[in-house]
Design an enzyme around this catalytic site. Structure first.
Site, mmCIF file in Angstrom:
data_model
loop_
_atom_site.group_PDB
_atom_site.id
_atom_site.type_symbol
_atom_site.label_atom_id
_atom_site.label_comp_id
_atom_site.label_asym_id
_atom_site.label_seq_id
_atom_site.Cartn_x
_atom_site.Cartn_y
_atom_site.Cartn_z
ATOM 1 N N GLY A 103 0.844 -1.191 0.000
ATOM 2 C CA GLY A 103 0.000 0.000 0.000
ATOM 3 C C GLY A 103 0.873 1.232 0.000
ATOM 4 O O GLY A 103 1.949 1.242 -0.577
ATOM 5 N N CYS A 104 0.402 2.277 0.658
ATOM 6 C CA CYS A 104 1.130 3.551 0.611
ATOM 7 C C CYS A 104 2.180 3.588 1.705
ATOM 8 O O CYS A 104 2.159 4.455 2.577
ATOM 9 C CB CYS A 104 0.168 4.705 0.755
ATOM 10 S SG CYS A 104 -1.178 4.608 -0.412
ATOM 11 N N VAL A 105 3.057 2.589 1.698
ATOM 12 C CA VAL A 105 4.081 2.535 2.738
ATOM 13 C C VAL A 105 5.449 2.352 2.114
ATOM 14 O O VAL A 105 5.550 2.005 0.961
ATOM 15 C CB VAL A 105 3.822 1.389 3.725
ATOM 16 C CG1 VAL A 105 2.586 1.685 4.539
ATOM 17 C CG2 VAL A 105 3.675 0.076 2.995
ATOM 18 N N ALA B 257 -2.059 4.086 5.640
ATOM 19 C CA ALA B 257 -0.657 4.307 6.012
ATOM 20 C C ALA B 257 -0.545 5.286 7.165
ATOM 21 O O ALA B 257 0.438 5.277 7.901
ATOM 22 C CB ALA B 257 0.128 4.819 4.802
ATOM 23 N N HIS B 264 3.798 9.271 7.998
ATOM 24 C CA HIS B 264 2.345 9.482 7.984
ATOM 25 C C HIS B 264 1.784 9.613 9.397
ATOM 26 O O HIS B 264 0.845 10.361 9.644
ATOM 27 C CB HIS B 264 1.622 8.292 7.337
ATOM 28 C CG HIS B 264 2.214 7.793 6.055
ATOM 29 N ND1 HIS B 264 3.503 7.349 5.940
ATOM 30 C CD2 HIS B 264 1.654 7.662 4.825
ATOM 31 C CE1 HIS B 264 3.712 6.955 4.685
ATOM 32 N NE2 HIS B 264 2.618 7.142 3.993
#
Lengths: 105, 543, 131, 331
Positions: A103-105, B257, B264
């Site tokens: 994902g967004c990591v 995230a 984040h």
């Protein structure tokens, strides 16, 4: 799909060398996987990290937040990188037999 | 990756001169660092995607279904009939070349097939050959190409080297949007079972657990509670962070995230601080625990399947409206697609800020408000106390994320927020911000490590603009409102311009927010000592 | 969302614009009109053939003007050896004396506005006793 | 290679006209049959293509925003770059169609040592594009003097304006010069820039050669010794337009070349990239208002999809949720 062999050990891994079947994980495999991360000798500190990841994973089915990992092991992120040069996700998680987070990591 | 890592100087040896031979019959070389891995069969199967199988791009044989060409043509015909954008964009390009050097991947790689015009031609040539009179008649001379396995491989390579950022479409005299073309190409590839894992696995995770990471409900709670505890340690204030609470006024949806990764996480602390301080009656949801939607990068159908949970959950929890966190492509879906694909949201009310009474007319149908809209409104009405000097140790710049800038027009709201909470804000050069902003190089589901070289190349224009403000104004923090940015910009900047960290605007809000009953803040939310404290220290040491 | 109304409107507007000459001519009723320049005081022949003059009279007049005004040269030798005085009023208009029936016939038809009369006085056609 | 083929194609067309209308004297074919046929193809083709586009819906609301959205009343939004109302969209489209707004933004990138990326303004394409298109339109309108009777005032006015400088005789039209320069620039640019040369197709060169040939044959008939008998030309045109076609006396081969090239252009038009003329009106990234959260856009082919319901989710995770003391629908 590639197979990772090290001595007696032979396991299925993905393209980046992560275990395909995390339930087969054991300490011998951890040692073997560590060699791919440039860690030939797992110290107590390494184990502390790996075991923490392992326990969290067994409970939640995923790796913990990085922030939480640092806090609960007492290792600042810098230290984590010292122990596992490719970092908590790619290094430590791999040795602990966890899947890559996506994902967004 | 680590083995053959190039230095920035080596990577920046880029020639924009195309090779001598024609583009029409070159083949693709899958070199490590430039492509993404194939989808894990289990993930593809979980999502009922066609032909799940063990497959990697480097394989000679892609194990395509027997009649793969027929499937592609059928799929193309269907999409040409469904999307005017696709049909028109296939027909009207004049190849003026205005888009050519607007793509970050072309700028960073010099690969001519990364020019948006040629990227589209990869698909257009097949369309021409089989769907137009001239192409059927004259074939190659009319720019047509017969669909072969090499062309399919080329599609895979180059349509996963497009981040659907839409920068080219800003400059195109007809508004031809490569994102639309890339979306179609990816849908076609999916039809024959060609997907990448960095998209397929998040899809499966998101469908099952509600978020791309695969965080299960108890893990979600654990993470949020951890943040609450840590926030208390930092400020002495115990905030409420309700999860799955029925009857709250607002449902808050953020990218996953935010409660998993750094940096984040500091934005998450910022949200928690703000919502507590204004007393917002809200709830998190462990089911709608993802605002992002990798379905956008896969197919309209999967996008709809994943997005459905947001309205479903708002209905179940009985909230009045929805607030959304800092995320880029999430907002493309929420702003331009959600109402169409899963609306109308008649179970919700037109969003009204309970603090200022502002009615968000611009969101009156979708009923979902961007947090930058929400917070800027609070600031405009002086509803929160702020001490921007608490961010004085940060010299900030702002990176417009592609989707909020070019699919939403959310440009001034985040800037208004930043100006209220930071004293040192410097814009990057005009050609690299707002509607002309450059992608981080890792959007649209390709922000993974196996294609790091392409990410570094694609991120060069953004990093280079950062370097400009870093050298000129000493900028040391890049603010952004996108989770992919927060994940992928730190390694990018570290590579091209060390010395710039990455954060979210609500992290800055959290730092500057003066909260009732808070302890004196010795550090910001990341634990970095604030300037005041540092200066104070020097003074006492001198004495 | 098809926006059918807008597309159809667009097509109709386009067709109306593009077929403008068809319906304009139909409406004006002059589709079959053809100019018929009339020479009222005919001499035996012109300085050049009619075919040549049709296409090139403007160039010739231009040359004549330059020759007269700039070089003071006032004689024209025609292909058949005859000589003429280089003069619009005295040579050309001897025969083509009626601007409105002769010059204007084609010039109006082709929307040409020559600048002869910027300098020359327009002929007083009535003095020729015609009409 | 594609350049040479395109050039040869244009030359071939000229030869066809020379041999056909000149040597063989097929004036009826070149003066009447082909113009009628190509005009029919043009009209039918354009309508056909536009209808074909229009039969595909715009399922999603996808404008590209090039400026600030309408949100708070105290933030000035960009009415022309991020329009909210239909009127504002019209404004955006007008800017786009009449002045090529998006192309005006064009930049060029330079990679300097460092690495350092520098963005420069690049207006030549915009200028040449605008110059070409406007000149083409004006020339087209000027040609109305051959097609209508009486000639409307605006055609005469345009001629006067276009011949403003009163150079040469017949007066040289500004647009005649501009279109030539613009076309040559566009051709030169395509040949000179290696990137453009790389992706340019025959379909990109051919229209340029065709337009250049049309322009040059036009110049020959107006400005040189190969002057046409305009009355005859208009007679032909009027005959065609009133469906009483005749071949008047006085038409030369050069005129037939010009006419044939124009015929080819209009027949080629609907089946080529020249359809951008109509397409620019139909581009969903430009002709939609940025109001998708205020007004629901409907997808006509929307269908139900398999979703994951909360119930299924809770069923799978009930035990761990219970252990974590999370609220449940079913205990």
């Amino acid at each position: 799909m590639p197979t990772f062999t090290h001595g007696e050990i032979s396991i299925d891994v993905d393209e980046d060398g992560f275990m395909q079947e995390p339930e087969l994980w054991n300490e011998e495999i951890a040692k073997a996987l560590a060699t791919t991360e440039g860690v030939d000798n797992l110290t107590d500190e390494h184990w502390k990290l790996v075991n923490y990841l392992r326990e969290y994973y067994l409970k939640f089915g995923i790796a913990p937040m990085i922030r939480k990992l640092c806090k609960e092991t007492g290792f600042p992120l810098k230290k984590v990188y010292e122990l596992f040069p490719s970092g908590p996700a790619k290094g430590a998680c791999k040795v602990a037999g966890l899947a890559k987070p996506t994902g967004c990591v | 990756m680590a083995e053959d890592k190039k230095t920035p100087e080596e990577l920046a040896q880029i020639s924009y001169r195309p090779p001598g031979k024609t583009w029409m019959d070159s083949t693709v070389e899958f070199r490590k660092g430039t492509y993404n891995y194939g989808a894990v069969p289990a993930s593809a199967a979980y999502m009922n995607l066609p032909f799940p199988r063990k497959w990697q791009p480097t394989n000679e044989d892609w194990n395509l279904p027997e009649d793969w060409q027929k499937i592609i043509f059928e799929g193309m015909r269907e999409r040409l009939n469904r999307y005017r954008s696709f049909r028109v964009f296939m027909d009207i390009c004049v190849r003026c070349g205005a888009c050519a050097d607007k793509c970050h991947y072309f700028i960073g790689s010099g690969d001519p097939k990364n020019m948006p015009v040629l990227r589209a031609e990869l698909l257009r040539s097949v369309y021409r050959n089989d769907f137009t009179a001239f192409g059927k008649l004259l074939g190659r001379f009319a720019g047509g190409r017969k669909l072969t396995i090499d062309i399919l491989k080329e599609w895979f390579f180059y349509f996963y080297q497009c981040t659907e950022c839409r920068r080219c479409s800003v400059f195109c005299p007809y508004g031809i949007d490569t994102a639309e073309i890339t979306m179609m190409a990816r849908e076609l590839l999916n039809l024959v079972g060609i997907n990448i894992d960095w998209i397929a696995t998040p899809l499966a995770n998101c469908f099952r657990t509600g978020n791309h990471l695969g965080v299960q409900p108890h893990g979600f709670k654990d993470s949020i509670e951890f943040a609450v505890e840590e926030f208390e340690e930092l400020t002495g204030i115990k905030v409420e962070a309700p999860i799955n609470r029925k009857g709250a006024e607002v449902l808050f949806v953020a990218p996953s995230a935010d409660y998993f990764a750094s940096p984040h996480y500091y934005t998450l602390l910022g949200y928690l601080a703000l919502f507590h301080e204004i007393g917002l009656d809200y709830t998190w949801s462990s089911f709608a625990s993802e605002g992002g939607n990798f379905g956008l990068f896969h197919s309209a159908e999967v996008m709809k399947r994943l997005n459905a949970k947001i309205y479903m959950e708002s209905r179940r929890l009985g909230v009045k409206w929805i607030l959304g966190g800092e995320c880029g492509h999430m907002w493309r879906v929420l702003h331009q697609y959600m109402d169409t694909i899963n609306g109308p949201a008649n179970h919700l009310e037109v969003p009204v800020s309970p603090i200022t009474g502002t009615r968000f007319e611009n969101a009156k149908s979708t009923k979902m408000v961007h947090i930058a809209e929400f917070t800027s409104d609070l600031m405009r009405h002086n509803k929160i106390k702020l001490d921007p000097s608490r961010n004085d140790h940060w010299n900030v710049t702002f990176h417009d994320s592609c989707n909020p800038a070019r699919a939403m027009g959310l440009i001034e709201e985040p800037r208004y927020v930043i100006r209220n909470v930071c004293n040192h804000f410097h814009e990057m050069p005009e050609n690299t911000i707002k509607e002309q902003t450059f992608c981080c190089g890792s959007g649209s589901g390709i922000g993974t490590d196996e294609n790091l070289e392409m990410r570094l190349r694609g991120g060069l224009p953004r990093a280079n603009a950062c370097k400009y403000v870093h050298d000129k104004y000493g900028v040391n923090l890049l603010l952004c409102i996108c989770a992919i940015d927060k994940a992928t910009l730190p390694p990018l900047l570290e590579y091209w311009v060390p010395g710039i960290e990455v954060g979210g605007i609500h992290e800055m809000v959290g730092n500057a927010l003066i909260m009732k009953g808070e302890n004196e803040r010795a550090t910001d939310l990341r634990g970095t000592p604030t300037k005041k404290v540092e200066e104070g220290k020097e003074v006492t040491e001198d004495v | 969302m098809y926006d059918a109304g807008k597309v159809i409107t667009g097509i109709i507007v386009f067709l109306i614009l593009i077929t403008f000459p068809f319906w304009f001519n139909a409406a004006s009723g002059r589709a079959t009109y053809k100019p018929d320049p009339e020479i009222i005081t005919p001499d035996d022949q012109c300085v050049e053939t009619a075919e040549y003059m049709k296409r090139n009279h403007m160039d010739m007049l231009n040359q004549w003007r330059d020759q007269v005004v700039r070089e003071g040269q006032r004689t024209f030798v025609a292909p058949d050896g005859k000589t003429y005085e280089l003069s619009l009023s005295n040579t050309c208009m001897n025969c083509h004396s009626n601007k409105s029936e002769f010059c204007d016939a084609c010039h109006n038809y082709m929307a040409v506005s020559p600048f002869c009369w910027d300098c020359h006085i327009e002929p007083q056609e009535t003095t020729y006793g015609y009409k | 290679m594609t350049v040479i083929i395109s050039l040869l194609a244009a030359v071939t067309l000229i030869l066809i006209a020379i041999i056909g209308a000149g040597t063989l004297g097929l004036q009826y074919l070149f003066g009447i049959v082909i113009p009628y046929a190509t005009l029919a193809a043009f009209l039918f083709g354009i309508v056909y293509r536009v209808v074909k586009w229009a039969r595909s819906p715009v399922p999603f609301h996808i404008p590209t925003t090039c400026g600030q959205q309408k949100s708070h009343p105290w933030i000035k939004y960009s009415k022309l770059e991020s329009p909210f109302t239909a009127l504002e969209v019209t404004g955006r489209m007008a800017l786009e169609i009449l002045f090529f707004r998006s192309l005006f933004r064009n930049t060029k990138v330079d990679l300097k040592k460092g690495p350092k990326l520098v963005y420069g303004s690049e207006k030549y394409l915009w200028l040449a594009g605008l110059a070409f298109h406007w000149s083409f339109l004006i020339i087209l309108v000027r040609h109305l003097r051959f097609f209508v009777e009486p000639v409307p005032f605006f055609v005469a006015a345009l001629q006067t304006l276009d011949g403003f400088f009163q150079i040469w005789l017949p007066i040289i039209y500004i647009t005649d010069v501009v279109i030539l320069v613009a076309l040559l620039f566009l051709l030169f640019r395509r040949l000179y820039d290696p990137k453009l040369r790389y992706f340019s197709l025959a379909a990109d060169y051919f229209p340029l050669f065709l337009l250049l040939s049309i322009a040059v044959t036009g110049y020959l008939m107006r400005y040189t010794g190969a002057k046409a008998d305009l009355i005859a030309v208009k007679e032909l045109a009027m005959g065609l337009l009133s469906f009483r076609p005749t071949i008047p006396v006085g038409l030369d081969t050069i005129f037939f070349i010009h006419l044939f090239l124009v015929s080819v252009l209009i027949a080629y038009f609907p089946f080529s990239k020249l359809m951008h003329m109509a397409g620019v009106f139909m581009s969903p990234t430009r002709n939609l208002a940025n109001n998708s959260r205020a007004k629901r856009h409907v997808n006509p082919w929307d269908y139900d999809v398999k979703v994951h319901t909360y119930e299924e989710y809770e069923d799978e995770f009930r035990e761990v949720m219970k252990a974590a003391k999370m609220p449940l629908e079913k205990e």
